[in-house]
Design a protein around this motif. Sequence first.
Motif, mmCIF file in Angstrom:
data_model
loop_
_atom_site.group_PDB
_atom_site.id
_atom_site.type_symbol
_atom_site.label_atom_id
_atom_site.label_comp_id
_atom_site.label_asym_id
_atom_site.label_seq_id
_atom_site.Cartn_x
_atom_site.Cartn_y
_atom_site.Cartn_z
ATOM 1 N N ASP A 43 0.689 -1.433 -0.018
ATOM 2 C CA ASP A 43 -0.298 -0.425 -0.441
ATOM 3 C C ASP A 43 0.469 1.466 0.548
ATOM 4 O O ASP A 43 0.438 2.448 -0.415
ATOM 5 N N ALA A 44 2.082 1.213 0.648
ATOM 6 C CA ALA A 44 2.782 2.469 1.202
ATOM 7 C C ALA A 44 3.523 2.486 -0.908
ATOM 8 O O ALA A 44 3.248 3.937 -1.293
ATOM 9 N N GLN A 45 3.475 1.685 -1.765
ATOM 10 C CA GLN A 45 4.399 1.999 -2.906
ATOM 11 C C GLN A 45 3.127 2.320 -3.834
ATOM 12 O O GLN A 45 3.094 3.312 -4.800
ATOM 13 N N LYS A 46 1.914 2.313 -3.677
ATOM 14 C CA LYS A 46 0.903 2.880 -4.379
ATOM 15 C C LYS A 46 0.231 4.191 -4.621
ATOM 16 O O LYS A 46 0.579 4.869 -5.353
ATOM 17 N N THR A 47 0.746 5.033 -2.824
ATOM 18 C CA THR A 47 1.507 6.022 -3.220
ATOM 19 C C THR A 47 2.357 6.501 -3.839
ATOM 20 O O THR A 47 2.012 8.127 -3.998
ATOM 21 N N MET A 48 3.384 6.323 -3.974
ATOM 22 C CA MET A 48 4.430 6.587 -4.106
ATOM 23 C C MET A 48 4.736 7.001 -5.375
ATOM 24 O O MET A 48 5.001 7.699 -6.183
ATOM 25 N N GLY A 49 3.901 5.923 -5.371
ATOM 26 C CA GLY A 49 3.141 5.476 -8.100
ATOM 27 C C GLY A 49 2.781 7.213 -8.795
ATOM 28 O O GLY A 49 2.987 7.578 -9.091
ATOM 29 N N ILE A 50 1.878 7.241 -7.535
ATOM 30 C CA ILE A 50 1.289 8.792 -7.357
ATOM 31 C C ILE A 50 2.089 10.249 -7.158
ATOM 32 O O ILE A 50 2.701 10.868 -8.454
ATOM 33 N N VAL A 51 2.688 10.264 -6.542
ATOM 34 C CA VAL A 51 3.491 11.215 -5.976
ATOM 35 C C VAL A 51 4.311 11.360 -7.445
ATOM 36 O O VAL A 51 5.282 12.564 -7.591
ATOM 37 N N VAL A 52 5.404 10.023 -7.628
ATOM 38 C CA VAL A 52 6.082 9.959 -9.150
ATOM 39 C C VAL A 52 5.214 10.554 -9.990
ATOM 40 O O VAL A 52 5.964 11.381 -10.920
ATOM 41 N N MET A 53 4.656 10.215 -10.206
ATOM 42 C CA MET A 53 3.259 10.193 -11.617
ATOM 43 C C MET A 53 3.346 11.889 -11.131
ATOM 44 O O MET A 53 3.706 12.957 -12.349
ATOM 45 N N ALA A 54 3.046 13.110 -10.263
ATOM 46 C CA ALA A 54 2.508 13.957 -10.440
ATOM 47 C C ALA A 54 4.173 14.986 -10.613
ATOM 48 O O ALA A 54 3.946 16.424 -10.945
ATOM 49 N N LEU A 55 5.412 14.599 -9.984
ATOM 50 C CA LEU A 55 6.322 14.641 -10.300
ATOM 51 C C LEU A 55 6.948 15.348 -11.848
ATOM 52 O O LEU A 55 7.187 16.487 -12.602
ATOM 53 N N VAL A 56 6.354 14.350 -12.471
ATOM 54 C CA VAL A 56 6.996 13.510 -14.150
ATOM 55 C C VAL A 56 5.631 15.160 -14.517
ATOM 56 O O VAL A 56 6.854 15.500 -15.667
ATOM 57 N N ILE A 57 4.445 14.600 -14.336
ATOM 58 C CA ILE A 57 3.902 15.851 -14.843
ATOM 59 C C ILE A 57 4.478 17.607 -15.294
ATOM 60 O O ILE A 57 4.617 18.077 -15.980
ATOM 61 N N SER A 58 5.521 17.320 -13.555
ATOM 62 C CA SER A 58 5.243 18.809 -13.197
ATOM 63 C C SER A 58 6.471 19.521 -13.955
ATOM 64 O O SER A 58 6.930 20.878 -13.583
ATOM 65 N N GLY A 59 6.987 17.830 -14.538
ATOM 66 C CA GLY A 59 9.309 18.741 -13.972
ATOM 67 C C GLY A 59 10.239 18.577 -13.548
ATOM 68 O O GLY A 59 11.182 18.617 -13.708
ATOM 69 N N HIS A 60 9.560 17.937 -12.349
ATOM 70 C CA HIS A 60 10.709 17.261 -11.074
ATOM 71 C C HIS A 60 11.307 16.090 -11.065
ATOM 72 O O HIS A 60 12.213 16.365 -10.175
ATOM 73 N N HIS A 61 10.563 15.595 -11.561
ATOM 74 C CA HIS A 61 11.317 14.108 -12.385
ATOM 75 C C HIS A 61 11.565 12.978 -13.538
ATOM 76 O O HIS A 61 10.173 13.426 -14.077
ATOM 77 N N GLU A 62 12.592 12.895 -13.824
ATOM 78 C CA GLU A 62 12.154 12.019 -14.887
ATOM 79 C C GLU A 62 12.621 10.549 -14.711
ATOM 80 O O GLU A 62 13.032 10.495 -13.667
ATOM 81 N N GLY A 63 11.686 9.780 -15.328
ATOM 82 C CA GLY A 63 11.632 8.253 -15.385
ATOM 83 C C GLY A 63 10.367 7.868 -14.247
ATOM 84 O O GLY A 63 9.753 8.621 -14.140
ATOM 85 N N ASN A 64 11.091 6.731 -14.004
ATOM 86 C CA ASN A 64 9.759 5.729 -12.407
ATOM 87 C C ASN A 64 10.614 5.461 -11.511
ATOM 88 O O ASN A 64 10.111 4.888 -10.369
ATOM 89 N N GLY A 65 12.140 5.949 -11.429
ATOM 90 C CA GLY A 65 12.755 5.440 -9.922
ATOM 91 C C GLY A 65 12.079 6.632 -8.706
ATOM 92 O O GLY A 65 11.744 7.143 -9.155
ATOM 93 N N ILE A 66 12.219 6.392 -7.958
ATOM 94 C CA ILE A 66 11.508 6.664 -6.640
ATOM 95 C C ILE A 66 12.124 7.036 -5.547
ATOM 96 O O ILE A 66 13.465 6.333 -4.884
ATOM 97 N N PRO A 67 12.403 8.586 -5.327
ATOM 98 C CA PRO A 67 13.140 9.532 -4.698
ATOM 99 C C PRO A 67 12.930 8.667 -3.033
ATOM 100 O O PRO A 67 11.731 8.772 -2.683
ATOM 101 N N VAL A 68 14.476 9.497 -2.570
ATOM 102 C CA VAL A 68 14.500 8.624 -1.151
ATOM 103 C C VAL A 68 13.811 9.379 -0.193
ATOM 104 O O VAL A 68 12.583 8.501 0.257
ATOM 105 N N TRP A 69 13.567 10.418 -0.568
ATOM 106 C CA TRP A 69 11.953 11.394 0.380
ATOM 107 C C TRP A 69 10.668 10.661 -0.102
ATOM 108 O O TRP A 69 9.738 11.266 1.361
#
Length: 331
Positions: A190-216
């Motif tokens: 269940d924690a990973q499901k929200t991580m996936g959403i946050v990563v998607m938001a970071l990619v959309i806003s241009g603050h992240h590339e790829g599907n790797g998950i930042p430690v924070w």
Amino acid sequence: MELTGLIIVIGVALFFTYTNGFHDSANAIATSVSTRALTPRAALAMAAVMNLAGAFLGEGVAKTVSKGLIATPEGHQGLVILFAALVGAIFWNLLTWYFGLPSSSSHALFGGLVGAALAGSSTVHWDGVLEKVVIPMFLSPVIGLVAGYLVMVAIIWLFRKSNPHKAKRGFRLAQTVSAAGMALGHGIQDAQKTMGIVVMALVISGHHEGNGIPVWVKLACAITLSAGTYAGGWRIMRTLGRKIIELDPPQGFAAETTAASILYTTAYVFKAPISTTHIITSAIMGVGATKRVKAVRWGVAKNILIGWFTTMPAAGLVAAGTYGIAHLIVG
């Protein structure tokens, strides 16, 4: 503007994780509490710690959520879609928590994503929804039911000559381990499901590339899930622990062991985001059926099943409505 939208989406995503924690904490500990293997507070503390640990043990489920269900929407509209999806999921979590129904936070999130994506004219990967969500939604409860039944039959046979009182004491201790295993599996899934959403938001806003998950991101989701877990979900705990069937320690151990094993297998082998709620509830039903079929309160089970299959469309409708309102307000 997009930075503000990103902050709002991450904040709402973490609030969803918090509701996931107190909504689904019962999954891991209801059987242990109902059999008096653990006190409620000790069980919640243990579950919170194991959820925290589980959140760092893999990324497969997060990647499925972030890229396997809907196409990553673009720009400001994309953030509105994610916001609406999360609102739909949170609404359903709070509603089912109020009525004490152990519905799936995971499927509320998936329903929200699909509903918001359709409302926002974004692409839905229907093959991914079918393979990673719909098929597991039907198969996992059946597997949980059958596996729970078989594990309990094996326990009855192996301990058929044991002193019943001594066996129950032993299984009460063993439930500490099985409940911890269940809580760890809940953290992994269940924690990973929200991580996936946050990563998607970071990619959309241009603050992240790829599907790797930042430690924070891992840390924020893990801590929030653990905090929600420690807050407890007493209404749902009563449903799982007592209303479906009166459990004893061997039955509680069998249900938790079955559910935990399925959670690990689906997370690491299939990278499929399945519902911890569906698994533990069906395992409890399977375990209870070994006593006698009528021992399971099938009327309660029927209400739970109706809730399961209502979750995705209900959360999707709320998400679609939320998108429409938010789109009118922010453009």
